[in-house]
Design an enzyme around this catalytic site. Structure first.
Site, mmCIF file in Angstrom:
data_model
loop_
_atom_site.group_PDB
_atom_site.id
_atom_site.type_symbol
_atom_site.label_atom_id
_atom_site.label_comp_id
_atom_site.label_asym_id
_atom_site.label_seq_id
_atom_site.Cartn_x
_atom_site.Cartn_y
_atom_site.Cartn_z
ATOM 1 N N GLN B 135 0.844 -1.197 0.000
ATOM 2 C CA GLN B 135 0.000 0.000 0.000
ATOM 3 C C GLN B 135 0.882 1.251 0.000
ATOM 4 O O GLN B 135 1.980 1.259 0.549
ATOM 5 C CB GLN B 135 -0.978 0.006 1.178
ATOM 6 N N SER B 136 0.382 2.304 -0.616
ATOM 7 C CA SER B 136 1.193 3.508 -0.777
ATOM 8 C C SER B 136 1.483 4.173 0.554
ATOM 9 O O SER B 136 2.454 4.907 0.689
ATOM 10 C CB SER B 136 0.508 4.486 -1.730
ATOM 11 N N LEU B 137 0.645 3.912 1.581
ATOM 12 C CA LEU B 137 0.910 4.473 2.907
ATOM 13 C C LEU B 137 2.332 4.122 3.349
ATOM 14 O O LEU B 137 3.092 4.981 3.793
ATOM 15 C CB LEU B 137 -0.113 3.927 3.919
ATOM 16 N N TYR B 246 -5.825 6.235 20.310
ATOM 17 C CA TYR B 246 -4.971 5.195 19.741
ATOM 18 C C TYR B 246 -4.529 5.588 18.325
ATOM 19 O O TYR B 246 -3.365 5.471 17.966
ATOM 20 C CB TYR B 246 -5.717 3.866 19.718
ATOM 21 N N TYR B 247 -5.479 6.073 17.530
ATOM 22 C CA TYR B 247 -5.119 6.508 16.188
ATOM 23 C C TYR B 247 -4.532 7.911 16.181
ATOM 24 O O TYR B 247 -3.743 8.264 15.305
ATOM 25 C CB TYR B 247 -6.315 6.376 15.241
ATOM 26 N N HIS B 401 -12.815 2.973 12.122
ATOM 27 C CA HIS B 401 -12.339 2.308 13.335
ATOM 28 C C HIS B 401 -13.175 2.672 14.557
ATOM 29 O O HIS B 401 -12.850 2.273 15.679
ATOM 30 C CB HIS B 401 -10.867 2.652 13.590
ATOM 31 N N HIS B 452 -20.137 -2.364 25.044
ATOM 32 C CA HIS B 452 -19.799 -1.103 25.702
ATOM 33 C C HIS B 452 -20.756 -0.833 26.859
ATOM 34 O O HIS B 452 -21.724 -1.568 27.064
ATOM 35 C CB HIS B 452 -19.822 0.027 24.673
ATOM 36 N N GLU B 658 -2.752 -9.313 55.529
ATOM 37 C CA GLU B 658 -3.850 -9.933 56.282
ATOM 38 C C GLU B 658 -4.840 -8.940 56.870
ATOM 39 O O GLU B 658 -5.177 -9.021 58.056
ATOM 40 C CB GLU B 658 -3.303 -10.846 57.383
#
Lengths: 726, 726
Positions: B135-137, B246-247, B401, B452, B658
């Site tokens: 892929q071009s990415l 995350y992204y 996503h 969720h 304990e």
């Protein structure tokens, strides 16, 4: 330093105070230490703060009413700790208010104690009852602390105060725990150790040498009971305690405390040299029986207990005080707790000066039983860029807290459990979970054989889960041996099942690296031999920790309904998640642990045995059990069967750095043969490495020779790992 | 410093080298730094060692053949990193062998590239194909690194070598990625960012200002595409990236890298001031969207990704270089990675000098969408002797996503997830798990609404799990407000289900302490209002992390067979473990997290709603899913329903020491009323504390007055927490 005469005693002796675990010389050093910064001073300041907060409250010595965990029970426990801590602060600050507080509380107890009947919550027949507590065990623990607290403030008391406290409190408690409870006092058991320690220490404080003699040799001073007999009987020669490390840690406390008090008062007894230094051995063995700071959780163990428990902090502190072994400081640093005693000061000073050296964990077969010959608990370790450990358990039953798990094993790698033991089914002190006691599932699941990693015959537990039978029989350790690349042990038992003999050989191996570029490659080899004249069903579970990644055979997974695996003996708690019947050859199961490493078990299958994937959780109405996973290799209708498998750690899963390496097993073939009584496991790797493990478990093991694939081999002794060039 | 003229370019400009992320001035400082000890030198020595090992091998520039994860793919990835690293080592050591190695590899590429067709593993229609990669990415990423590597060794090359490399390699790659791939190049999307960054940076190195202009403004330089448009569109004004942290972390890399290169070459563009400093805001927001070092795992997130990922290390390094904000050093210290750039040197020096100050995590509603008005991602935090966080998600869909989880929430306490999000169903790069790609269960489970903590209507997912529908609609943030004791936010959405409106108000509360002895008491209040003209089934799941300890109602637990909960939309993956129908009043569920703390959810029940306890794992033939637990409050046949609950952290379970304290909830009663458009939640505690939370979610919220239990109350603004004296 105050010298005084004990009037109340028939035997008059001169005595300085304090002089039990802490001596007057210790106090002098400690007073000096708290003038300077350091870990000791930090611990003192924290303790003083806590004591100051507590003594600001009114003294509360309630009439005993509640059982374990209840209010009066907890209050009396807090009281003894508080008196002990306040006594220390008194000695260090010389501020009378601390001594007065302890005195006043002791006077309250002296008023209360003579009025007390047996505890209302006592359980007759099960535990000996106390008066302050429901069981006399707690009463003994109370006295171990309170006698020390009294010793710490003795010098501040008037003669009248002493008489009142001793006659009202200590003499009656001692009487109650000794001559009035001969059975517990003379018992060669952990409860007996607390009791003899309590009575003996009080004897030193009150100058009652007779009590000391009774504590050491039993009520009749014959030596058939008492502390020394306990030291003879309760540990193996290597310092292993029959119930396993979780209880060993607990049992340690009265041993090390009383021994230290004996050493202070009567150094001529050389108590720490007794039985070739058994007290120090017991401390060290407790440390050795841990991995990544936690004790190996065999038998009824709470899994989060480890080397930082207060009992072992005391043990390590006293051991360092005696030996000045700098490797103990490594453990002390991890414990991160400083005890306010003379030995505690030594540890703190040494840590402040960074004198610690690395503590060495070793591969050892700890003989079980007082003679060390009633089986063994075997620990195999190796460092492969991180420590690995195999725990192999041909140990004895370990009394009522023992599990029916003869020849089971566990595996640890990169800090984590990989092949695991459930430990005890218990949420300690959580009232909502069966009052915080052992859950019913401790009997129905945790103790049962199927909850462990060893063979179950006909879905029944070892000894039919009968404790007496278990205690009366133990496995035999055939051998334990090691060399540069492997540690190997073998053991057997014929009494776990009538007419079935079980024999297991385990090896922890670190393959030789052929070049520097080679990765470390470790393996655990498992050969489990079952023999009978009758047909049986043989199940071998592996309780694994991690997420199932792949199998090299087809799984028949339950998709829309989960059935239960069996009816009893633990099987009723297992959901049957999937089944498989791999064809003859190599069956491989790979899982991924939270430590980021993959583990592949490669087993030899005969085309007839099946595999079951299970999860704990059936017949668990109150969600008491953890839902952990296992796979079970099942061989039905067989007289004799040998389970052979290799466990292989490999690769790394690193989603944070976005790489995954070696997620696939390198084991390509596995064969097993028995030639001339020699067990041969041949392991072929995909990178053209090829090894042959040869083990002779018989006593006749000089110059073993055999032919394999057309070549001749020979070795001396128990085993050899042959590197077979391609 | 070498000044030279680029002959191959039509536009001639004078240029020093290197001059992208690293400038010649940086190089001078870095050369000085490695003469001394410190973190920078350590990082340099490690990098040089790795480079030395790699350049000892023969150069390998294979003919492209494999897709992602395959050999040629990984080799070309390794090559660009190696060339970049070797370029740095060349600049720092001035040892020609490193420059020669990079040169020789570039010459190999220059020979190969012009011969390449589109990649054989390209996937037409899905991803734009590359030539070196499928892929071009990847091709763009390759160029971002390789253009920098070239810049680093430029001064060592002859004119002929430059011509050969530029004509054979860089010009064809740029042409392929720009004019020959206009769609990707102009796309306002993460792939576009990598591409424009790659082309723009190469433009600087080759002196092709036209490429820079195209990179900034799109191929036609109109500004409808290009890097600046991406900065305008892909972030909200607060620097939030639509796909979640995350992204966002991943997307950050080309933004900060190209921005830094622009700053070095054309400081007059003031790129870091662009859009009110959007690049720095994006870096800071990425940090803010973490808890205990890990990113909040919304949408398709791998849960172990956090602030130590290389993209954020680069971001923090560049941000510190610009701002010298000492609190960024707090993050840099936790990242524990030093980048070999001028900014990296600044960070390393500052860390060596311990200049770091504490980084402050804040409560913020991060507006979503380029205008910041397409919903919001709400973070509520408080410090209660340890940080707590509520993540509340009235955010937009977040493209392909994104998960169908409108108005969901998560809760974090004492370092752990308490109410959790599954994240993505994926074992990154683990070939055996669906090639390491998103698992089929990512669609069938992880994205579905029931996975969720938000309302599911009629067992269907939001927008019927249609991404386009999701992208076209977003929740509305009604408000976000905070004061000393509480942070409150409210949001609604009417488009997730046809004819059903969902409105949720959440509050994170730290109750005022009445005395110093009082323990901290925190609460999460949740009011979920569902309205429709038709009857529906409303399910509200809570995915909890921990062991179920107790319920104050009777459980009907499945003992010997587990059925599956439903047929589709995620329900097919849930085992039905137990059911209950609590009577009207307070239903309490307590669990124990691994952090040793208890959590009790207290919910108002109407006597008709039921509770379901579930575990993930049904219809999972290959054991792809984690077996996590949830409870679901189910209200059937209702038009309107309000779910009201309070989550209360309490006590401590410490089996090692304990003790167990406060294992039981202190909430005794909970009532909910709506008066004058004001939501009132009345909470009565067993210790005689009594609080009333009043919230006005309407726009008309000046001077709110209401009567409650006979008393009159008033408050200004959105909410008030009333402390009701008994």
């Amino acid at each position: 330093m105050v010298v005084f005469t004990l009037l109340a005693s028939t035997k008059v002796m001169a005595r300085t105070s304090p002089n039990l675990v802490i001596s007057t010389a210790d106090v002098k050093d400690m007073r000096g230490a708290i003038q300077k910064d350091g870990q000791f001073t930090k611990a003192f300041v924290a303790s003083k703060l806590s004591v100051d907060e507590q003594i600001a409250q009114v003294i509360t010595v309630p009439l005993p009413a509640d059982g374990g965990g209840g209010y009066t029970h907890e209050r009396h426990k807090k009281n003894y700790k508080l008196m002990y801590d306040a006594g220390i602060v008194y000695q260090l600050t010389q501020d009378e208010k601390y001594a007065s507080y302890v005195r006043d509380m002791l006077l309250e107890y002296a008023k209360l104690y003579p009025t007390l009947p047996l505890h209302p919550k006592r359980k007759m027949g099960k535990q000996n009852p106390g008066k302050l507590f429901w069981q006399s065990l707690n009463e003994a623990v109370w006295l171990v602390y309170t006698s020390q607290a009294y010793d710490l403030i003795l010098s501040s008391l008037t003669a009248n105060e002493k008489t009142e406290i001793e006659n009202g409190l200590f003499r009656p408690v001692v009487k109650f725990l000794s001559v009035e409870s001969p059975e517990t006092f003379n018992k060669v058991h952990n409860h007996g150790t607390w009791t003899t320690a309590a009575v003996g220490m009080t004897g030193y404080v009150l100058g009652e040498q007779e009590w000391v003699e009774q504590a050491l040799y039993g009520l009749d001073k014959s030596g058939t009971g008492g502390f020394l007999r306990q030291l003879d009987e309760l540990f193996s020669p290597q310092g292993y305690y029959n119930e396993g490390p979780y209880y060993q840690r607990y049992a340690l406390m009265p041993f090390v405390t009383f021994a230290k008090a004996i050493q202070t008062n009567q150094p001529e007894r050389e108590i720490f040299q007794y039985r070739d230094g058994i007290v120090l051995k017991a401390i060290d063995t407790t440390i050795q029986l841990s991995y990544n700071k936690l004790f190996f959780p065999i038998n009824d163990a709470i899994k989060s207990k480890g080397i930082d428990t207060i009992e072992l902090v005391n043990g390590v502190t006293i051991a360092y005080g005696l030996t000045e072994d700098s490797s103990l400081l490594d453990i002390a640093r991890q414990q991160d707790q400083v005890i306010l005693t003379g030995d505690g000061l030594k540890v703190a000073n040494a840590l402040d000066k960074n004198l610690d050296t690395s503590y060495k964990f070793k591969s050892v077969a700890f003989g079980d039983g007082n003679d060390g010959k009633q089986g063994a608990l075997v620990v195999m370790r190796q460092d492969v860029g991180g420590e690995q450990a195999v725990l192999f358990k041909p140990a004895a039953q370990g009394l009522g807290h023992g599990h029916f798990d003869k020849l089971t094993w566990q595996f640890y790698d990169k800090g984590e459990e990989i092949v695991s033991d459930y430990g005890a089914a218990r949420f300690l002190n959580v009232e909502a979970k069966y009052g915080g006691r052992y859950l019913p599932e401790n009997d129905t699941w945790a103790k049962q054989t199927v909850a462990h990693n060893t063979v179950v015959v006909d879905e029944k537990s070892h000894f039919n889960a009968n404790v007496e039978m278990g205690n009366a029989n133990h496995p035999e350790l055939l051998f334990f041996a090691k060399n540069e690349h492997a540690t190997v042990s073998s053991a057997q038992i014929d009494s776990a099942y009538k007419g079935v003999s079980l024999k297991r050989t385990m090896a922890l191996i670190n393959l030789p690296r052929q070049s520097k570029q080679d990765h470390e490659q470790s393996l655990v080899v498992d050969i489990f031999d079952v023999n009978s004249n009758e047909e049986h069903q043989y199940d071998l579970p592996v309780h694994f920790k991690g997420h199932l990644i792949s199998t090299n055979f087809t799984l028949a997974t339950q998709l829309t309904s989960l059935p239960v695996l069996g009816k009893e003996n633990g099987y009723q708690h297992l959901w049957l998640k999937a089944q498989a019947q791999p064809k003859a050859g190599l069956a491989q199961i790979t899982w991924l642990n939270d430590n980021g490493r993959f583990y592949t078990s490669s087993s030899i299958m005969d085309g007839d045995a099946s595999l079951i994937f299970s999860q704990i959780g059936a017949n668990d109405p109150l969600f008491n059990l953890r839902n952990e996973n296992a796979y079970i290799t099942r061989k039905s209708h067989a007289k004799n069967h040998t389970f052979v498998s290799v466990l292989e750690p490999h690769g790394e899963y690193n989603p944070s750095k976005e790489f995954t390496i070696s997620a696939v097993s390198k084991v390509e073939a596995l064969t097993y043969k028995k030639i001339n009584n020699i067990d041969l496991v041949d392991i072929v790797f995909s990178n053209n490495k090829h090894y042959l493990l040869a083990v002779n478990t018989t006593k006749n093991n000089q110059l073993n020779t055999f032919s394999f694939n057309g070549s001749k081999y020979q070795f001396d002794g128990r085993f050899k790992l042959f590197d077979i060039k391609q």
